[in-house]
Design a protein around this motif. Sequence first.
Motif, mmCIF file in Angstrom:
data_model
loop_
_atom_site.group_PDB
_atom_site.id
_atom_site.type_symbol
_atom_site.label_atom_id
_atom_site.label_comp_id
_atom_site.label_asym_id
_atom_site.label_seq_id
_atom_site.Cartn_x
_atom_site.Cartn_y
_atom_site.Cartn_z
ATOM 1 N N UNK A 9 -6.650 -14.790 -9.430
ATOM 2 C CA UNK A 9 -7.794 -14.003 -8.982
ATOM 3 C C UNK A 9 -7.532 -13.441 -7.589
ATOM 4 N N UNK A 10 -7.023 -14.285 -6.717
ATOM 5 C CA UNK A 10 -6.702 -13.835 -5.363
ATOM 6 C C UNK A 10 -5.693 -12.684 -5.401
ATOM 7 N N UNK A 11 -4.671 -12.805 -6.248
ATOM 8 C CA UNK A 11 -3.656 -11.760 -6.363
ATOM 9 C C UNK A 11 -4.258 -10.469 -6.907
ATOM 10 N N UNK A 12 -5.113 -10.583 -7.911
ATOM 11 C CA UNK A 12 -5.724 -9.403 -8.509
ATOM 12 C C UNK A 12 -6.559 -8.640 -7.485
ATOM 13 N N UNK A 13 -7.346 -9.363 -6.712
ATOM 14 C CA UNK A 13 -8.186 -8.726 -5.688
ATOM 15 C C UNK A 13 -7.318 -8.022 -4.657
ATOM 16 N N UNK A 14 -6.251 -8.688 -4.209
ATOM 17 C CA UNK A 14 -5.372 -8.106 -3.194
ATOM 18 C C UNK A 14 -4.635 -6.884 -3.724
ATOM 19 N N UNK A 15 -4.219 -6.924 -4.984
ATOM 20 C CA UNK A 15 -3.506 -5.774 -5.557
ATOM 21 C C UNK A 15 -4.433 -4.567 -5.670
ATOM 22 N N UNK A 16 -5.666 -4.798 -6.069
ATOM 23 C CA UNK A 16 -6.611 -3.686 -6.133
ATOM 24 C C UNK A 16 -6.839 -3.101 -4.737
ATOM 25 N N UNK A 17 -6.965 -3.961 -3.748
ATOM 26 C CA UNK A 17 -7.166 -3.497 -2.381
ATOM 27 C C UNK A 17 -5.949 -2.733 -1.860
ATOM 28 N N UNK A 18 -4.772 -3.047 -2.412
ATOM 29 C CA UNK A 18 -3.537 -2.386 -1.978
ATOM 30 C C UNK A 18 -3.288 -1.068 -2.703
ATOM 31 N N UNK A 19 -4.165 -0.705 -3.617
ATOM 32 C CA UNK A 19 -4.034 0.580 -4.285
ATOM 33 C C UNK A 19 -3.378 0.544 -5.643
ATOM 34 N N UNK A 20 -3.092 -0.640 -6.141
ATOM 35 C CA UNK A 20 -2.476 -0.725 -7.464
ATOM 36 C C UNK A 20 -3.522 -0.468 -8.540
ATOM 37 N N UNK A 21 -3.061 0.137 -9.620
ATOM 38 C CA UNK A 21 -3.956 0.532 -10.702
ATOM 39 C C UNK A 21 -4.115 -0.550 -11.758
ATOM 40 N N UNK A 22 -3.315 -1.587 -11.687
ATOM 41 C CA UNK A 22 -3.427 -2.625 -12.695
ATOM 42 C C UNK A 22 -2.441 -3.746 -12.496
ATOM 43 N N UNK A 23 -2.394 -4.628 -13.487
ATOM 44 C CA UNK A 23 -1.580 -5.836 -13.446
ATOM 45 C C UNK A 23 -0.901 -6.010 -14.790
ATOM 46 N N UNK A 53 0.833 -1.201 0.000
ATOM 47 C CA UNK A 53 0.000 0.000 0.000
ATOM 48 C C UNK A 53 0.868 1.253 0.000
ATOM 49 N N UNK A 54 1.910 1.236 0.833
ATOM 50 C CA UNK A 54 2.832 2.378 0.876
ATOM 51 C C UNK A 54 3.511 2.575 -0.481
ATOM 52 N N UNK A 55 3.928 1.469 -1.102
ATOM 53 C CA UNK A 55 4.589 1.544 -2.398
ATOM 54 C C UNK A 55 3.686 2.193 -3.439
ATOM 55 N N UNK A 56 2.446 1.733 -3.516
ATOM 56 C CA UNK A 56 1.515 2.305 -4.489
ATOM 57 C C UNK A 56 1.277 3.784 -4.213
#
Length: 636
Positions: free
Chosen positions: A145-159, A89-92
């Motif tokens: 799918x699990x990774x995608x959900x977690x990345x969105x929750x962490x503030x990342x804009x995409x994959x 989250x901090x990174x994003x």
Amino acid sequence: MNDFSHVLSPIRVAGHLLKNRIISGPSTIHTASNGEDHPTEAGKRFFVDRARAGAGLVTCAGVSIGGFNNDGVHASWDITIPNRQNALCDLADEIHMYGAKCTMELIGVLPDGWTVSDGCSIMGGPVGRGEAPLEVLDQFKAGYVQAAIALKASGFDGILFHFGHSIPIAQFLSPLTNKRTDQYGGSFENRVRYPIEILKACREAVGRDMIFDVRFSGSEFEKNGIDEAEGLKIAAAFQDYCDILQVSAGMHNPDWMTWTHPCGFLPPMPNVYLAENIKKSGKIDKAFISTIGGIGTLSDAEEIIASGKADFVVVARQFIADPNWIKKGLSGIEEDIVPCVKCMRCHDSDNYAQHMQCTVNPHVGMEEAVARIPESEGGKKVAIIGGGPAGMMAALTAADRGHYVTLFEKSDSLGGNLKFASYVSFKWPLRRYKDYLIAQIAKSAVDVRLGTEATPEMVADFDAVIAAVGAAPVVPPIPGVEKAIPACDSYGKEAQMGDSVVVIGGGQVGCETALHLAKLGKKVTIIEMQSALAPDASKTHRDEMMVEIGNEPNFIPVVNATVQSVADDGVTYKTGDETVTVPCTSVILAAGMRARIPLADSFMGITPDFAEIGDCVKARTVEWATKEGFYAAMNL
């Protein structure tokens, strides 16, 4: 000032406004995670620096599918447990602070050594466990799918979905590697089915407001693999499920790795045409196209975008060689951009030595340590002896820190042992670096004394001396060896050598010299005592060079052989119980280099500050010349 209006124009992707068309590629300092399951401060800084440098989209790397997986080499952060996401989250957030967007690369390496089919390798390494069963594929898809959900929750804009370079998941796409007989093998529709299922499942989980970027090989170049026509079909099939199609090239094996990470054996930016063909095919209208591979200036990036070859450029190594390349372009000083020499030391030092280094940027891997060095008070009179890469780097750094620098070079030109690069076709990236250093010296306040061989007496009134006097050829006790031309002295004399040449010594220098001459049409026999050629070369460069050697009919290797004598018309060597004489018109000696330690030491103790740098410490690579020249000057 140049017009960069196309590459710097904003664009909206999946609802996100990107400020320009420059994507920072997913290179990773693997020491960003020293076994931790989250990015360290150094790891975060590495990616945030790319946002600070001006990239519109920063691709991070370090999340594995299915949770934390410490393979002892890579960063592989855990996003399956909420408190492990804090650093992500901090990174994003920090990337966003500089006006950039961020994606995370997910590398499709199947679990437990599985591959698409029996006999396939894992990342160009060992053959895998065998064909992944359907239940494994279902679990792996769920992990995406699990990774995608977690990345969105962490503030990342995409994959970034890495489906290229014949990594295990990319093997589904290629008719060369996919030998499955179920619903995921056989026809083209079956081969693209599983990657598309992953994209669809992730999209359903996170919605349309995440950028989906898919990397694939526009051509694998291997017979029966993905060719340009197949690459276009893959792009057309993927476009319904992603926002950006990143057209890369090659495979993770020595034969085609040089297209994945273009080096000097290829021309500049060799992969752009693959993206251009797809972009201009008229068959892609639902996704943007990006190109990758050896792009290093805003001018090049502008031409690519302005001419419609791609919508985005992806840049990785140039951000390592010179993080300020965008700013220098905007300032109209692209000649001041430190050129990437395509050596792959960043890759090799990170993967095989676990401490990222760069041949041309001494800050890499040492950013925090360099930041702690106090500002210089300047004002010292500094004598630097030797105008090779170490001496030039020391001179530039010392002058930049406010010292009065005199650079002594006994020959009539700067460059030292890099001068050879001006003659060798596949050393054009190193030639650019040499020319860059010389041009920077010319623009600096350094007082250059060409044709001047420094003596201890000449530097007695200086405050500091830095010896960069290099190394001399090793001359083994072989009868007649005086007839041989040292490799470092052979360049520029090719026309005088005749049609057949023997090179004594099969290290990197000997192999590159022999390959250079073979490419000029000379029949070249190289004789090496050890069982393998170029054992001293960096792994990736050696792999690529051995492919070039194997494709060069004029290059004749002889290993496990000891040279017995050198004559005017031939070289005699012994291998086992056999003695062989090779007729030739010229002989080149490449038996190694010996540091000029006595010469360097003769300047010791004359001034309050003294240092020895580069090959006069130990004959090594340009990387060490750059680092030691920088370090010595920073310590004045």
